[in-house]
Motif scaffolding. Structure first.
Motif, PDB file in Angstrom:
ATOM      1  N   LEU A   1       0.834  -1.213  -0.031  1.00 13.39           N
ATOM      2  CA  LEU A   1       0.164   0.018   0.052  1.00 13.39           C
ATOM      3  C   LEU A   1       0.728   1.072   0.092  1.00 13.39           C
ATOM      4  O   LEU A   1       0.387   2.335  -0.563  1.00 13.39           O
ATOM      5  N   LEU A   2       1.975   1.324   0.707  1.00 10.99           N
ATOM      6  CA  LEU A   2       2.814   2.349   0.989  1.00 10.99           C
ATOM      7  C   LEU A   2       3.729   2.615  -0.339  1.00 10.99           C
ATOM      8  O   LEU A   2       4.334   3.673  -0.550  1.00 10.99           O
ATOM      9  N   ASN A   3       3.758   1.415  -1.184  1.00 10.97           N
ATOM     10  CA  ASN A   3       4.935   1.558  -2.110  1.00 10.97           C
ATOM     11  C   ASN A   3       4.889   2.631  -2.874  1.00 10.97           C
ATOM     12  O   ASN A   3       5.819   3.284  -3.194  1.00 10.97           O
ATOM     13  N   PRO A   4       3.423   2.836  -3.569  1.00  9.70           N
ATOM     14  CA  PRO A   4       3.492   4.140  -4.851  1.00  9.70           C
ATOM     15  C   PRO A   4       3.499   5.315  -3.897  1.00  9.70           C
ATOM     16  O   PRO A   4       4.031   6.383  -4.703  1.00  9.70           O
ATOM     17  N   TRP A   5       3.323   5.366  -2.822  1.00  7.60           N
ATOM     18  CA  TRP A   5       3.313   6.757  -2.240  1.00  7.60           C
ATOM     19  C   TRP A   5       5.033   7.135  -1.826  1.00  7.60           C
ATOM     20  O   TRP A   5       5.348   8.260  -1.847  1.00  7.60           O
ATOM     21  N   GLU A   6       5.709   5.970  -1.385  1.00  9.94           N
ATOM     22  CA  GLU A   6       7.273   6.255  -1.330  1.00  9.94           C
ATOM     23  C   GLU A   6       7.758   6.678  -2.673  1.00  9.94           C
ATOM     24  O   GLU A   6       8.671   7.277  -2.736  1.00  9.94           O
ATOM     25  N   GLN A   7       7.476   6.236  -3.662  1.00  8.19           N
ATOM     26  CA  GLN A   7       7.731   6.446  -4.990  1.00  8.19           C
ATOM     27  C   GLN A   7       7.435   8.089  -5.255  1.00  8.19           C
ATOM     28  O   GLN A   7       8.099   8.728  -5.979  1.00  8.19           O
ATOM     29  N   LYS A   8       6.242   8.342  -4.830  1.00  2.00           N
ATOM     30  CA  LYS A   8       5.691   9.688  -5.164  1.00  2.00           C
ATOM     31  C   LYS A   8       6.334  10.910  -4.297  1.00  2.00           C
ATOM     32  O   LYS A   8       6.619  11.898  -4.868  1.00  2.00           O
ATOM     33  N   TYR A   9       6.987  10.334  -3.055  1.00  2.00           N
ATOM     34  CA  TYR A   9       7.802  11.144  -2.074  1.00  2.00           C
ATOM     35  C   TYR A   9       9.049  10.528  -1.810  1.00  2.00           C
ATOM     36  O   TYR A   9       9.236  10.026  -0.740  1.00  2.00           O
ATOM     37  N   PRO A  10      10.042  10.311  -2.768  1.00  2.00           N
ATOM     38  CA  PRO A  10      11.213   9.740  -2.618  1.00  2.00           C
ATOM     39  C   PRO A  10      11.916  10.108  -1.664  1.00  2.00           C
ATOM     40  O   PRO A  10      12.818   9.473  -0.879  1.00  2.00           O
ATOM     41  N   GLN A  11      11.836  11.573  -1.174  1.00  2.00           N
ATOM     42  CA  GLN A  11      12.680  12.274  -0.140  1.00  2.00           C
ATOM     43  C   GLN A  11      12.102  11.883   1.404  1.00  2.00           C
ATOM     44  O   GLN A  11      12.800  11.951   2.320  1.00  2.00           O
ATOM     45  N   LEU A  12      11.205  11.144   1.327  1.00  2.00           N
ATOM     46  CA  LEU A  12      10.155  10.968   2.434  1.00  2.00           C
ATOM     47  C   LEU A  12      10.751   9.803   3.057  1.00  2.00           C
ATOM     48  O   LEU A  12      10.681   8.462   2.669  1.00  2.00           O
ATOM     49  N   ALA A  13      11.225   9.702   4.374  1.00  2.00           N
ATOM     50  CA  ALA A  13      11.546   8.377   5.075  1.00  2.00           C
ATOM     51  C   ALA A  13      10.076   8.073   5.873  1.00  2.00           C
ATOM     52  O   ALA A  13       9.631   8.605   6.717  1.00  2.00           O
ATOM     53  N   VAL A  14       9.757   6.451   5.544  1.00  2.00           N
ATOM     54  CA  VAL A  14       8.651   6.172   5.743  1.00  2.00           C
ATOM     55  C   VAL A  14       8.629   4.940   6.579  1.00  2.00           C
ATOM     56  O   VAL A  14       9.617   4.034   6.189  1.00  2.00           O
ATOM     57  N   GLU A  15       8.323   4.902   7.912  1.00  2.66           N
ATOM     58  CA  GLU A  15       8.371   3.563   8.614  1.00  2.66           C
ATOM     59  C   GLU A  15       6.839   2.954   8.864  1.00  2.66           C
ATOM     60  O   GLU A  15       5.795   3.582   9.369  1.00  2.66           O
ATOM     61  N   ALA A  16       6.712   1.703   8.286  1.00  5.49           N
ATOM     62  CA  ALA A  16       5.647   0.958   8.693  1.00  5.49           C
ATOM     63  C   ALA A  16       5.825   0.247   9.718  1.00  5.49           C
ATOM     64  O   ALA A  16       6.599  -0.688  10.008  1.00  5.49           O
ATOM     65  N   ARG A  17       4.608   0.141  10.528  1.00 11.24           N
ATOM     66  CA  ARG A  17       4.542  -0.718  11.881  1.00 11.24           C
ATOM     67  C   ARG A  17       3.173  -1.429  11.802  1.00 11.24           C
ATOM     68  O   ARG A  17       2.085  -0.741  11.509  1.00 11.24           O
ATOM     69  N   THR A  18       3.263  -2.672  11.824  1.00  9.41           N
ATOM     70  CA  THR A  18       2.078  -3.583  12.154  1.00  9.41           C
ATOM     71  C   THR A  18       2.034  -4.221  13.283  1.00  9.41           C
ATOM     72  O   THR A  18       3.174  -4.786  13.569  1.00  9.41           O
ATOM     73  N   VAL A  19       1.315  -3.876  14.409  1.00  9.12           N
ATOM     74  CA  VAL A  19       1.615  -4.262  15.838  1.00  9.12           C
ATOM     75  C   VAL A  19       0.205  -4.599  16.102  1.00  9.12           C
ATOM     76  O   VAL A  19      -0.921  -4.622  15.921  1.00  9.12           O
ATOM     77  N   ILE A  20       0.280  -5.650  17.246  1.00  7.22           N
ATOM     78  CA  ILE A  20      -0.946  -6.387  17.907  1.00  7.22           C
ATOM     79  C   ILE A  20      -1.283  -5.440  19.041  1.00  7.22           C
ATOM     80  O   ILE A  20      -0.331  -5.199  19.967  1.00  7.22           O
ATOM     81  N   GLY A  21      -2.490  -5.244  19.009  1.00  7.77           N
ATOM     82  CA  GLY A  21      -2.922  -4.518  20.298  1.00  7.77           C
ATOM     83  C   GLY A  21      -4.115  -3.575  19.528  1.00  7.77           C
ATOM     84  O   GLY A  21      -4.605  -3.446  18.568  1.00  7.77           O
ATOM     85  N   GLN A  22      -4.811  -2.766  20.630  1.00  7.94           N
ATOM     86  CA  GLN A  22      -5.879  -1.977  20.411  1.00  7.94           C
ATOM     87  C   GLN A  22      -5.475  -0.803  19.769  1.00  7.94           C
ATOM     88  O   GLN A  22      -4.506  -0.149  19.824  1.00  7.94           O
ATOM     89  N   PRO A  23      -5.887  -0.557  18.509  1.00  9.66           N
ATOM     90  CA  PRO A  23      -5.561   0.521  17.625  1.00  9.66           C
ATOM     91  C   PRO A  23      -5.240   1.794  18.389  1.00  9.66           C
ATOM     92  O   PRO A  23      -4.110   2.542  18.069  1.00  9.66           O
ATOM     93  N   ALA A  24      -6.457   2.415  19.040  1.00  9.84           N
ATOM     94  CA  ALA A  24      -5.952   3.460  19.433  1.00  9.84           C
ATOM     95  C   ALA A  24      -4.880   3.733  20.345  1.00  9.84           C
ATOM     96  O   ALA A  24      -4.060   4.700  20.504  1.00  9.84           O
ATOM     97  N   ILE A  25      -4.374   2.623  21.366  1.00 14.80           N
ATOM     98  CA  ILE A  25      -3.339   2.389  22.266  1.00 14.80           C
ATOM     99  C   ILE A  25      -2.233   2.502  21.398  1.00 14.80           C
ATOM    100  O   ILE A  25      -1.246   3.165  21.876  1.00 14.80           O
TER     101      ILE A  25
END
Length: 292
Positions: free
Chosen positions: A220-244
């Motif tokens: 999902l993030l790949n095309p956005w990283e290509q559109k904003y090549p100077q942007l450092a993007v960190e993807a996190r998938t974590v177990i837990g309640q989303p709001a927390i």
């Protein structure tokens, strides 16, 4: 869009913090800043509402003082003022900011446990507008940082992989690019109840699900990283309640971005429990972005 940031002022002690944040945002965007006051006098009250002329003068003084103060700190900024009348301030603000790039509102701190109080005007305005709304939290509580002190951290985006994410991602990427800061994208998930029995049967099943979600997020993030090549993007998938998990990632954020699904239901609109929790407990400014 109008290349305009609108900030709602109501004469409360949150005005200065919200207006300061909005002015800095307007400078980042090269946009005009509009100071807006929506009159919301109760129709029936124990005390009579001020006379129309008194109300008008009070509002004009409020706007003029705010404008003069901001011009001292931001002399090159195009700052305009506007006063609108109406009994329902939430609807009036939503209508007035319909063509703005951003609507900024203040909210009040209640302490580290209680969180923040998003006033009735803010709570009423957000579901009625598709303009992104930023809530800037003001507090005089010593153990809470002021919103204006959190400008050097990352932009944190809370993302639901099952929603239409384009508008959220576009907004978050642009905000991170303007600030030249990293973008942290958080997707939190909870294993289905049946998996509480699964580890004994298949120890790798939870790892397999997590890997699948990580792959989906990266795709999902790949095309956005290509559109904003100077942007450092960190993807996190974590177990837990989303709001927390979003709040944990956003402890030092410059801005937290969450979504509100646009729904036109017979019983009205709502904000959603995750966004509602983040709005009330994040110490950083929170942007609520409406999406399909």
């Amino acid at each position: 869009m109008s290349n305009r940031i609108t900030v709602g002022l109501d004469g409360s002690d949150t005005d200065a913090t919200a207006a300061n944040w909005a002015a800095r945002e307007a400078e980042l965007r090269g946009a005009a800043l509009e100071l807006l006051h929506a009159e919301d006098w109760p129709q029936y009250a124990p005390l009579a509402a001020p006379l129309p002329e008194s109300r008008r003068q009070w509002a004009e003084d409020l706007l003029a003082k705010a404008r003069n103060r901001l011009l001292r700190d931001h002399p090159g900024l195009d700052i305009r003022t506007r006063r609108i009348e109406g009994l329902a301030a939430g609807a009036a603000l939503a209508s007035a900011a319909a063509d703005a790039d951003l609507l900024v509102l203040g909210s009040r701190g209640l302490g580290s446990v209680a969180g923040f109080l998003v006033g009735s005007t803010g709570a009423d305005t957000i579901p009625q507008t598709e303009t992104p709304v930023v809530l800037v939290h003001a507090t005089d509580t010593p153990d809470l940082p002021a919103a204006s002190d959190s400008g050097d951290g990352p932009v944190v985006l809370g993302l639901d992989l099952h929603s239409n994410c384009d508008r959220l991602l576009g907004f978050a990427c642009q905000e991170a690019e303007r600030r030249a800061c990293p973008l942290i994208v958080v997707h939190a998930w909870s294993p289905p109840p049946i998996l509480s029995y699964a580890p004994a049967l298949d120890p790798g099943i939870q790892t397999e699900i997590a890997h699948g979600l990580e792959t989906s997020l990266r795709e999902l993030l790949n095309p956005w990283e290509q559109k904003y090549p100077q942007l450092a993007v960190e993807a996190r998938t974590v177990i837990g309640q989303p709001a927390i998990q979003i709040l944990d990632a956003a402890s030092d954020a410059a801005l937290v971005v969450v979504g509100r699904r646009i729904r036109h239901a017979a019983l009205g609109t709502h904000i959603g429990p995750i966004t509602h929790a983040v709005m009330h407990h994040a110490t950083s400014p929170v942007a609520v972005v409406a999406h399909a």
